[in-house]
Design a protein around this motif. Sequence first.
Motif, PDB file in Angstrom:
ATOM      1  N   ARG A 192      69.852  71.802  77.579  1.00 15.87           N
ATOM      2  CA  ARG A 192      70.830  71.823  78.692  1.00 15.87           C
ATOM      3  C   ARG A 192      70.163  71.412  79.879  1.00 15.87           C
ATOM      4  N   THR A 217      79.405  62.827  80.786  1.00 15.26           N
ATOM      5  CA  THR A 217      80.499  63.281  80.119  1.00 15.26           C
ATOM      6  C   THR A 217      81.034  62.610  78.963  1.00 15.26           C
ATOM      7  N   SER A 221      78.135  67.450  76.204  1.00 13.65           N
ATOM      8  CA  SER A 221      79.245  68.251  76.422  1.00 13.65           C
ATOM      9  C   SER A 221      79.026  69.034  78.037  1.00 13.65           C
ATOM     10  N   CYS A 222      79.612  68.674  79.108  1.00 20.86           N
ATOM     11  CA  CYS A 222      79.384  69.214  80.384  1.00 20.86           C
ATOM     12  C   CYS A 222      80.487  70.137  80.979  1.00 20.86           C
ATOM     13  N   ASN A 223      80.027  70.928  81.873  1.00 24.10           N
ATOM     14  CA  ASN A 223      80.863  71.814  82.420  1.00 24.10           C
ATOM     15  C   ASN A 223      80.667  71.475  83.996  1.00 24.10           C
ATOM     16  N   CYS A 243      75.143  70.054  81.609  1.00 21.52           N
ATOM     17  CA  CYS A 243      75.495  69.258  80.264  1.00 21.52           C
ATOM     18  C   CYS A 243      74.610  69.532  79.180  1.00 21.52           C
ATOM     19  N   ASP A 244      75.218  69.966  77.792  1.00 22.40           N
ATOM     20  CA  ASP A 244      74.505  70.424  76.805  1.00 22.40           C
ATOM     21  C   ASP A 244      74.323  69.285  75.776  1.00 22.40           C
ATOM     22  N   SER A 245      73.354  68.962  75.280  1.00 23.76           N
ATOM     23  CA  SER A 245      73.388  67.561  74.299  1.00 23.76           C
ATOM     24  C   SER A 245      72.476  68.147  73.128  1.00 23.76           C
TER      25      SER A 245
END
Length: 446
Positions: A192, A217, A221-223, A243-245
């Motif tokens: 993260r 993005t 996966s970004c918030n 962002c999770d990668s």
Amino acid sequence: MSESKNDYSGCIGGTYRHNLWSIAMGGVCAMFLSASVSAHHSGFQDRAGSPSVPGNIQPHVYEGNPTCSDLSEMQGIDGLLEVKLHPEQYLSNPYVDITLGSGNTFSWSNFNGQIQGIFVKGGPIGGNMYDYRGTGISADGNLHSPLHPRQNKFSGLSHISFCYLPGSPDITVEKSCPSAPQLLNNGVDGARYTYEVKVTNSGDGVLDNFMVDDSLTSVASCNITNVPQQLGEDAMATISVVCDSATPLPNNGYNEVTVTADTEFGHQPTVSDDSNASCPDFAPPSVVIEKSCADPMIRLVEVDTGEATILGVQACVDIRVTNNGNDETLTNVVLVDDIALDQNLPINDLAPGAYKDLNICYYPSMPTGETLLHGDGIYSPFTVYMQGETPEALFSNTAVVMAEGVFSGAQVSDDDDAHCSICVSNTPGLPSECPSPDMNPYLLTE
């Protein structure tokens, strides 16, 4: 009629006959009067009418036809400009959106600048002045000229003067990544990346309707949270981008963010700025191997060659492989020992702090000077050392462990040696026992 063309003193105090004439010709007299006085609040304030809606700005009546610089409220404002619009320009001009309402009223919005005041001219008295200084209002309605002196309705809209400052909206964006990526489930589920985007209203007017475009993005996966609804002048907000990668982002998550906002000025309806950042490195993975002689280190065991049973020399070592990193699970862990192992030995994944203990016994080369056949292969001879009456031989070899971080893919390794010696087996029925490890002069464990 010649008198009415040349002598207007009856409007402001001539003879009794003139005063009577001013009453009879009140409307005309008022028009003559409006052209002969300086711009100031007149005595017709009861004819100003209702305030604007929703701005609630109460108009003040000015006699005559003043410009913005003539209005007392507008005097002393550096850089003040004026746009005067006539009826044919109300609905089509490059400065402001005007909507005409019923009863000679109108509304305005999206002006190209900071409105300080609006003068609405109409009717025989003069016009209404709306003072917008310091209000920050960017749209308003129910504006009108004064009430007609002989009719209980607003006069027409002869022209509208907008007194304004051009305005210079701006926005400043600063992106940062305060800490290293956080490994999820020790890296098994990715990492993260957490960024902070500081947004400052560095210009004039109010900013709203913020839009955030982050380049991450498209690859992660970004918030995006904490986006402000509105920022006044010099106000600041911090937007969060998380962002999770599943895989490491290039260049430590280096990326760019662009923030766009709407202004209150029609001449510059939006402003934007961008900024980039990368994250600090997270702690690399680490592995440690510890190799030592087993107890007993060397023993004699019976080996069935298929043709006969012989005594074989077997050396044993203890090996511990440890993930001594703080964060990341190790995967593809492999133990390599060219002497003790016939082939590389895979080890299951190791979470941070976890370890694997192994006891490995193997048949080294025999001390006879001859090549002997054993059940697990051909071995070359080794040298025999004599210590008193006990024959001993030194078995030295190195074990290597290799692994990689499950998320980062970073490769790590470590190695260790063990030096073990031969002795007589302590197996029941055999001639004698092995000496204890601390009595063996050839034990050189590192």
